[in-house]
Motif scaffolding. Sequence first.
Motif, PDB file in Angstrom:
ATOM      1  N   PHE A 176       0.538  -8.401  -4.577  1.00 11.70           N
ATOM      2  CA  PHE A 176      -0.637  -8.667  -3.752  1.00 11.70           C
ATOM      3  C   PHE A 176      -1.849  -7.876  -4.255  1.00 11.70           C
ATOM      4  CE2 PHE A 176       3.056  -9.375  -1.050  1.00 11.70           C
ATOM      5  CZ  PHE A 176       2.760 -10.596  -0.462  1.00 11.70           C
ATOM      6  N   SER A 177      -3.023  -8.360  -3.883  1.00 10.95           N
ATOM      7  CA  SER A 177      -4.261  -7.642  -4.176  1.00 10.95           C
ATOM      8  C   SER A 177      -4.496  -6.638  -3.052  1.00 10.95           C
ATOM      9  CB  SER A 177      -5.433  -8.622  -4.274  1.00 10.95           C
ATOM     10  OG  SER A 177      -6.642  -7.931  -4.473  1.00 10.95           O
ATOM     11  N   ILE A 178      -4.317  -5.369  -3.348  1.00 14.26           N
ATOM     12  CA  ILE A 178      -4.384  -4.314  -2.334  1.00 14.26           C
ATOM     13  C   ILE A 178      -5.551  -3.383  -2.645  1.00 14.26           C
ATOM     14  CG2 ILE A 178      -3.161  -2.296  -1.413  1.00 14.26           C
ATOM     15  CD1 ILE A 178      -0.566  -3.913  -1.877  1.00 14.26           C
ATOM     16  N   ASP A 179      -6.330  -3.051  -1.615  1.00 16.07           N
ATOM     17  CA  ASP A 179      -7.538  -2.245  -1.804  1.00 16.07           C
ATOM     18  C   ASP A 179      -7.315  -0.756  -1.554  1.00 16.07           C
ATOM     19  OD1 ASP A 179      -9.516  -4.443  -2.299  1.00 16.07           O
ATOM     20  OD2 ASP A 179      -8.807  -5.068  -0.332  1.00 16.07           O
ATOM     21  N   LEU A 180      -6.296  -0.413  -0.780  1.00 17.41           N
ATOM     22  CA  LEU A 180      -6.023   0.993  -0.461  1.00 17.41           C
ATOM     23  C   LEU A 180      -4.593   1.117   0.044  1.00 17.41           C
ATOM     24  CD1 LEU A 180      -8.351   3.586   1.135  1.00 17.41           C
ATOM     25  CD2 LEU A 180      -6.120   3.215   2.220  1.00 17.41           C
ATOM     26  N   ILE A 181      -3.945   2.253  -0.256  1.00 17.25           N
ATOM     27  CA  ILE A 181      -2.570   2.483   0.172  1.00 17.25           C
ATOM     28  C   ILE A 181      -2.501   3.724   1.050  1.00 17.25           C
ATOM     29  CG2 ILE A 181      -0.206   2.995  -0.577  1.00 17.25           C
ATOM     30  CD1 ILE A 181      -0.872   1.603  -3.216  1.00 17.25           C
ATOM     31  N   LEU A 182      -1.867   3.590   2.211  1.00 17.55           N
ATOM     32  CA  LEU A 182      -1.519   4.736   3.054  1.00 17.55           C
ATOM     33  C   LEU A 182      -0.058   5.047   2.756  1.00 17.55           C
ATOM     34  CD1 LEU A 182      -3.177   3.718   6.453  1.00 17.55           C
ATOM     35  CD2 LEU A 182      -4.076   5.261   4.703  1.00 17.55           C
ATOM     36  N   LEU A 183       0.203   6.214   2.189  1.00 20.94           N
ATOM     37  CA  LEU A 183       1.519   6.517   1.629  1.00 20.94           C
ATOM     38  C   LEU A 183       2.129   7.751   2.276  1.00 20.94           C
ATOM     39  CD1 LEU A 183       3.673   5.964  -0.549  1.00 20.94           C
ATOM     40  CD2 LEU A 183       2.249   7.245  -2.159  1.00 20.94           C
ATOM     41  N   ASP A 184       3.232   7.550   3.003  1.00 25.38           N
ATOM     42  CA  ASP A 184       3.934   8.670   3.631  1.00 25.38           C
ATOM     43  C   ASP A 184       4.586   9.534   2.556  1.00 25.38           C
ATOM     44  OD1 ASP A 184       4.970  10.221   5.724  1.00 25.38           O
ATOM     45  OD2 ASP A 184       6.861   9.117   5.675  1.00 25.38           O
ATOM     46  N   VAL A 185       4.535  10.849   2.743  1.00 23.83           N
ATOM     47  CA  VAL A 185       5.111  11.766   1.758  1.00 23.83           C
ATOM     48  C   VAL A 185       6.630  11.859   1.896  1.00 23.83           C
ATOM     49  CG1 VAL A 185       5.225  14.169   0.990  1.00 23.83           C
ATOM     50  CG2 VAL A 185       3.009  13.111   1.473  1.00 23.83           C
ATOM     51  N   ARG A 228       0.438   5.320 -10.412  1.00 26.23           N
ATOM     52  CA  ARG A 228      -0.639   5.712 -11.326  1.00 26.23           C
ATOM     53  C   ARG A 228      -0.348   5.308 -12.782  1.00 26.23           C
ATOM     54  NH1 ARG A 228      -3.574   5.047  -8.038  1.00 26.23           N
ATOM     55  NH2 ARG A 228      -4.725   6.534  -6.734  1.00 26.23           N
ATOM     56  N   GLU A 229       0.837   4.833 -13.043  1.00 23.79           N
ATOM     57  CA  GLU A 229       1.143   4.343 -14.387  1.00 23.79           C
ATOM     58  C   GLU A 229       0.511   2.978 -14.652  1.00 23.79           C
ATOM     59  OE1 GLU A 229       5.320   4.343 -15.006  1.00 23.79           O
ATOM     60  OE2 GLU A 229       5.535   6.531 -14.896  1.00 23.79           O
ATOM     61  N   PHE A 230       0.123   2.275 -13.568  1.00 21.39           N
ATOM     62  CA  PHE A 230      -0.420   0.938 -13.800  1.00 21.39           C
ATOM     63  C   PHE A 230      -1.578   0.553 -12.877  1.00 21.39           C
ATOM     64  CE2 PHE A 230       2.917   0.406 -10.660  1.00 21.39           C
ATOM     65  CZ  PHE A 230       2.392  -0.503  -9.754  1.00 21.39           C
ATOM     66  N   THR A 231      -1.958   1.409 -11.908  1.00 18.67           N
ATOM     67  CA  THR A 231      -3.052   1.049 -11.015  1.00 18.67           C
ATOM     68  C   THR A 231      -3.819   2.280 -10.557  1.00 18.67           C
ATOM     69  OG1 THR A 231      -3.658  -0.052  -8.935  1.00 18.67           O
ATOM     70  CG2 THR A 231      -1.566   1.130  -8.970  1.00 18.67           C
ATOM     71  N   LEU A 232      -5.107   2.067 -10.291  1.00 21.76           N
ATOM     72  CA  LEU A 232      -5.962   3.134  -9.763  1.00 21.76           C
ATOM     73  C   LEU A 232      -6.323   2.868  -8.300  1.00 21.76           C
ATOM     74  CD1 LEU A 232      -8.398   3.682 -12.789  1.00 21.76           C
ATOM     75  CD2 LEU A 232      -6.481   5.126 -12.078  1.00 21.76           C
ATOM     76  N   VAL A 233      -5.569   1.999  -7.630  1.00 24.71           N
ATOM     77  CA  VAL A 233      -5.841   1.714  -6.219  1.00 24.71           C
ATOM     78  C   VAL A 233      -5.861   3.020  -5.430  1.00 24.71           C
ATOM     79  CG1 VAL A 233      -3.401   1.328  -5.686  1.00 24.71           C
ATOM     80  CG2 VAL A 233      -5.159   0.330  -4.223  1.00 24.71           C
ATOM     81  N   PRO A 234      -6.853   3.240  -4.557  1.00 24.31           N
ATOM     82  CA  PRO A 234      -6.937   4.498  -3.804  1.00 24.31           C
ATOM     83  C   PRO A 234      -5.693   4.736  -2.948  1.00 24.31           C
ATOM     84  CG  PRO A 234      -8.980   3.264  -3.631  1.00 24.31           C
ATOM     85  CD  PRO A 234      -8.006   2.355  -4.283  1.00 24.31           C
ATOM     86  N   ILE A 235      -5.270   6.005  -2.881  1.00 23.71           N
ATOM     87  CA  ILE A 235      -4.083   6.399  -2.119  1.00 23.71           C
ATOM     88  C   ILE A 235      -4.435   7.528  -1.163  1.00 23.71           C
ATOM     89  CG2 ILE A 235      -1.771   7.426  -2.244  1.00 23.71           C
ATOM     90  CD1 ILE A 235      -1.492   6.147  -5.026  1.00 23.71           C
ATOM     91  N   ILE A 236      -4.106   7.339   0.113  1.00 19.41           N
ATOM     92  CA  ILE A 236      -4.214   8.402   1.107  1.00 19.41           C
ATOM     93  C   ILE A 236      -2.802   8.777   1.531  1.00 19.41           C
ATOM     94  CG2 ILE A 236      -5.028   9.061   3.410  1.00 19.41           C
ATOM     95  CD1 ILE A 236      -7.301   7.118   3.134  1.00 19.41           C
ATOM     96  N   PHE A 237      -2.438  10.040   1.368  1.00 17.35           N
ATOM     97  CA  PHE A 237      -1.117  10.509   1.779  1.00 17.35           C
ATOM     98  C   PHE A 237      -1.082  10.735   3.290  1.00 17.35           C
ATOM     99  CE2 PHE A 237      -0.935  12.018  -2.697  1.00 17.35           C
ATOM    100  CZ  PHE A 237       0.233  11.373  -3.070  1.00 17.35           C
ATOM    101  N   LEU A 238       0.008  10.297   3.907  1.00 13.77           N
ATOM    102  CA  LEU A 238       0.284  10.606   5.312  1.00 13.77           C
ATOM    103  C   LEU A 238       1.368  11.674   5.303  1.00 13.77           C
ATOM    104  CD1 LEU A 238       0.544   6.945   6.679  1.00 13.77           C
ATOM    105  CD2 LEU A 238      -1.491   8.386   6.542  1.00 13.77           C
ATOM    106  N   THR A 239       1.062  12.851   5.815  1.00 14.98           N
ATOM    107  CA  THR A 239       2.012  13.949   5.659  1.00 14.98           C
ATOM    108  C   THR A 239       2.087  14.839   6.890  1.00 14.98           C
ATOM    109  OG1 THR A 239       2.503  15.924   4.341  1.00 14.98           O
ATOM    110  CG2 THR A 239       0.185  15.319   4.556  1.00 14.98           C
ATOM    111  N   ALA A 240       3.284  15.304   7.157  1.00 15.86           N
ATOM    112  CA  ALA A 240       3.485  16.312   8.201  1.00 15.86           C
ATOM    113  C   ALA A 240       3.436  17.702   7.584  1.00 15.86           C
ATOM    114  CB  ALA A 240       4.828  16.089   8.893  1.00 15.86           C
TER     115      ALA A 240
END
Length: 224
Positions: free
Chosen positions: A44-53, A68-80
């Motif tokens: 899919f064409s994704i503009d941003l990823i919210l990624l749980d740690v 990061r090996e194949f895309t520069l899509v922005p990533i925001i980590f969700l972390t406790a």
Amino acid sequence: MTTILVVDDEQDMRGLIELHLQKAGFDVLHAEDGKEALKMVHSFSIDLILLDVMMPGKSGFEVCQDLREFTLVPIIFLTALDAKTDLVKGLALGGDDYVIKPFTAIELIARIDAILRRTGKVSEDNKLIKGIIVNDPSARLILRNDQKINLTLKEYELLLLFMENEGRAFSREQLLEKLWGLDYEGGTRTVDTHIKTLRLKLGIVAGKYIETVWGIGYRFEVKE
């Protein structure tokens, strides 16, 4: 429409985040682990990823490395995690930002908006332009005469509803149900208060743009 991928192994968390994002005007996809997330990004064409740690199998940090090996899509980590070393590690691996759980919907949307503006992901096609007011739902951005107006999430949702339904009158009860939900225990004065603050922030006089319809409620109409 801006598409956000939510990656979290907790179904309830995914559902809650999806609800907030959809209310803010985003299209949402979700994955329950890193393996599924990688497939989604390829498909899919994704503009941003919210990624749980903290996830079973691959951690969010490991998934970030793979991405990061194949895309520069922005990533925001969700972390406790609140250890500075962990947060620095995530950013060093290619993450763009992080949000520490528990977080509010307003904080999460603000972080997303900031990154989308910074990375140029804000779409020009979805803007609502009504007189001097410009509403960009993909970035939850309001401009009045090209000046940014800072609104709370509920104020923004109220204005978006009005602008998408220009000329339609809504009763206070309808607005309360649509934006606060059937389970909300407050009264219709909540709507009046938000209308008042919205008018003040937009710098518009009563009756211009947001008009009081006597005996019914309110409607949005451009009156230059």
